[in-house]
Design a protein around this motif. Structure first.
Motif, PDB file in Angstrom:
ATOM      1  N   TYR A   5       0.519  -1.166   0.030  1.00  7.14           N
ATOM      2  CA  TYR A   5      -0.118  -0.271  -0.264  1.00  7.14           C
ATOM      3  C   TYR A   5       1.013   0.662  -0.016  1.00  7.14           C
ATOM      4  CZ  TYR A   5      -3.525   3.895   2.066  1.00  7.14           C
ATOM      5  OH  TYR A   5      -3.404   4.868   2.145  1.00  7.14           O
ATOM      6  N   CYS A  55       3.334   1.776  -3.332  1.00  4.11           N
ATOM      7  CA  CYS A  55       1.641   3.378  -3.938  1.00  4.11           C
ATOM      8  C   CYS A  55       1.504   4.027  -3.566  1.00  4.11           C
ATOM      9  CB  CYS A  55       0.534   2.080  -4.053  1.00  4.11           C
ATOM     10  SG  CYS A  55      -0.021   0.596  -4.835  1.00  4.11           S
ATOM     11  N   VAL A  56       1.402   4.138  -2.096  1.00  6.62           N
ATOM     12  CA  VAL A  56       1.456   6.101  -1.635  1.00  6.62           C
ATOM     13  C   VAL A  56       2.463   7.113  -1.912  1.00  6.62           C
ATOM     14  CG1 VAL A  56       0.985   7.213   0.256  1.00  6.62           C
ATOM     15  CG2 VAL A  56      -0.504   5.457   0.090  1.00  6.62           C
ATOM     16  N   TRP A  74      -5.424   0.592  -1.866  1.00  6.35           N
ATOM     17  CA  TRP A  74      -4.974   1.804  -2.527  1.00  6.35           C
ATOM     18  C   TRP A  74      -5.773   2.276  -3.628  1.00  6.35           C
ATOM     19  CZ3 TRP A  74      -2.671   3.742  -7.192  1.00  6.35           C
ATOM     20  CH2 TRP A  74      -2.678   4.999  -7.131  1.00  6.35           C
ATOM     21  N   ALA A 126      -7.107   2.805   5.750  1.00  2.85           N
ATOM     22  CA  ALA A 126      -6.817   4.070   3.978  1.00  2.85           C
ATOM     23  C   ALA A 126      -7.389   4.223   3.717  1.00  2.85           C
ATOM     24  CB  ALA A 126      -6.295   2.746   3.320  1.00  2.85           C
TER      25      ALA A 126
END
Length: 338
Positions: free
Chosen positions: A48, A51-52, A196, A243
Motif C-alpha cells: 500500500y 503506491c502512496v 490503495w 486507508a
C-alpha cells in the motif's frame, strides 16, 4: 495504528506459540494454532505504501531511499542476532554457522537450501526489495486500467500453479525459485495495491470485497491454515478502513506509546523472534514461569529495537538517503524505462 497491531501480532505469535513450539523446554504453547497474521499484513501495508510514496519524486531516488530504509537495520539485526546466539545460545539449539551468516547478509537464504534463516522473520526482506524494484520499473511505464486484471492474475495464478501439490512435487530448483521469489505471497501485494486503488476511488467497494475474498481464499490455498487466513481477512478490512476513513480518534489517549511503537516497528519485527526465544530461555533457567518469560522477552526486545532504531536505522537512513542518485544505477533505470 494497523502497522503497530501487525507487529504486536507477530510478537504475540512468537512469544506465546512459536517459542514453546520450537523449544518445548520453555513450556506449553498458549493455544493449538499459531494464528500467523502479522507478517502477512505487514507485506500488505508495505505494498500500500509503495503506491502512496512512489508518486513522489523520481523513481530511482525513491528506490534508493526504500533500500536505505530497510537494508542497514536488517544487516545490523542479522549481525546482532548471530552474535547473541554465538555467545549466549544454548548448546542444544541448532546454532547458525558462518555459512548461514553470509547467506543471510546477502539475502541468499531464501534461494539456497543449504542456508538456514538466522531468524524466521527475515523471509519478508527479499520479497519487499523485489517488490520495490518491480514497482520502480513498472510505475514510469504506467499500467492504467490493466492494473485490475494484473491484480486478479497475481492472486489466482499462483493458486492454479500449485493446485494438487504441483509445486511440492517439482524439482528442488523449482521449489526454491517459488519460495525465493515469494510467488505464493503475491496475493498480499495485490490486495495492498487494491486497497490503495479503493482509497483513491479507482475501484468500487464490491470490487475490493471480491478481491479481499479471493485473497483470503488464496492465502488458505497456500497455507492450509484457515484460522490465520480468516484473521488476515479481518485485518485487511481494518487496513482498508484506515486507508480511506478518517483518523481513529478513539486511540488518541494512547498516541505517545503508539507513536513510539510505530517508530521502532521495523526493528521490533527484525529482532523479536529468535532473540525473544533466547531471553525466554535464559529466564527459564533462572526459574521464571511462562508469563515472566513473555514479559521479560518483550521488554528486552523493545529495548534492543529502540537501540537499533535510534543508532542504526534512523542515522544511516538520514545519511544514505541524502546522497545523490547518479551514475550507472540512474542510467540503467532511464534505459529500462525508455
Amino acid at each position: 495504528m494497523v502497522r503497530v497491531l501487525s507487529v504486536l501480532a507477530v510478537m504475540f505469535t512468537h512469544t506465546t506459540y512459536m517459542g514453546p513450539f520450537l523449544h518445548p523446554e520453555l513450556g506449553a504453547p498458549l493455544g493449538k494454532y499459531p494464528f500467523q497474521v502479522g507478517a502477512s499484513i505487514l507485506l500488505v501495508i508495505s505494498a500500500y505504501f509503495v503506491c502512496v510514496t512512489i508518486r513522489k519524486g523520481s523513481t530511482p531516488r525513491w528506490l534508493w531511499r526504500r533500500a536505505c530504509r530497510v537494508l542497514p537495520p536488517y544487516l545490523a539485526a542479522v549481525l546482532i542476532t548471530y552474535t547473541l546466539l554465538l555467545f549466549f545460545g544454548p548448546r542444544n539449539w541448532t546454532l547458525p554457522t558462518r555459512h548461514d551468516l553470509w547467506g543471510n547478509l546477502t539475502l541468499a537464504a531464501s534461494f539456497d537450501p543449504t542456508v538456514q534463516l538466522i531468524d524466521g522473520s527475515y523471509w519478508t526482506l527479499p520479497l519487499q526489495l523485489m517488490a520495490f524494484a518491480a514497482a520502480a520499473l513498472l510505475w514510469p511505464r504506467g499500467i492504467g486500467p490493466r492494473i485490475t486484471t494484473m491484480l486478479w492474475i497475481m492472486i489466482l495464478a499462483p493458486v492454479a500453479l500449485q493446485w494438487n501439490g504441483r509445486i511440492d512435487h517439482s524439482p528442488v530448483w523449482v521449489i526454491q525459485l517459488w519460495n525465493g521469489l515469494g510467488i505464493h505471497r503475491l496475493q498480499l501485494f495485490a490486495i495492498g495495491i487494491a486497497i490503495w486503488l479503493w482509497s483513491k476511488h479507482r475501484i468500487g467497494v464490491l470490487h475490493l470485497a471480491a478481491l479481499l475474498v479471493a485473497t483470503v481464499f488464496a492465502q488458505h490455498a497456500h497455507t492450509a491454515d484457515l484460522p490465520s487466513s480468516l484473521g488476515i481477512g479481518v485485518l485487511l478490512v481494518l487496513v482498508a478502513v484506515a486507508a480511506r476513513g478518517p483518523e481513529w480518534t478513539v486511540f488518541a489517549r494512547f498516541k505517545r506509546p503508539i507513536q513510539f511503537l510505530a517508530r521502532i516497528s521495523f526493528a521490533l519485527y527484525l529482532l523479536n523472534q529468535v532473540i525473544g526465544y533466547l531471553i525466554a530461555y535464559r529466564l527459564m533457567e533462572l526459574g521464571a514461569d511462562r508469563l515472566t518469560q513473555i514479559v521479560g522477552a518483550t521488554v528486552g526486545v523493545v529495548g534492543l529495537a529502540w537501540l537499533l532504531t535510534k543508532y542504526v536505522e534512523e542515522p544511516t537512513y538520514r545519511t544514505l538517503a541524502a546522497l545523490p542518485v547518479r551514475g550507472l544505477g540512474a542510467r540503467a533505470f532511464a534505459w529500462l524505462n525508455t
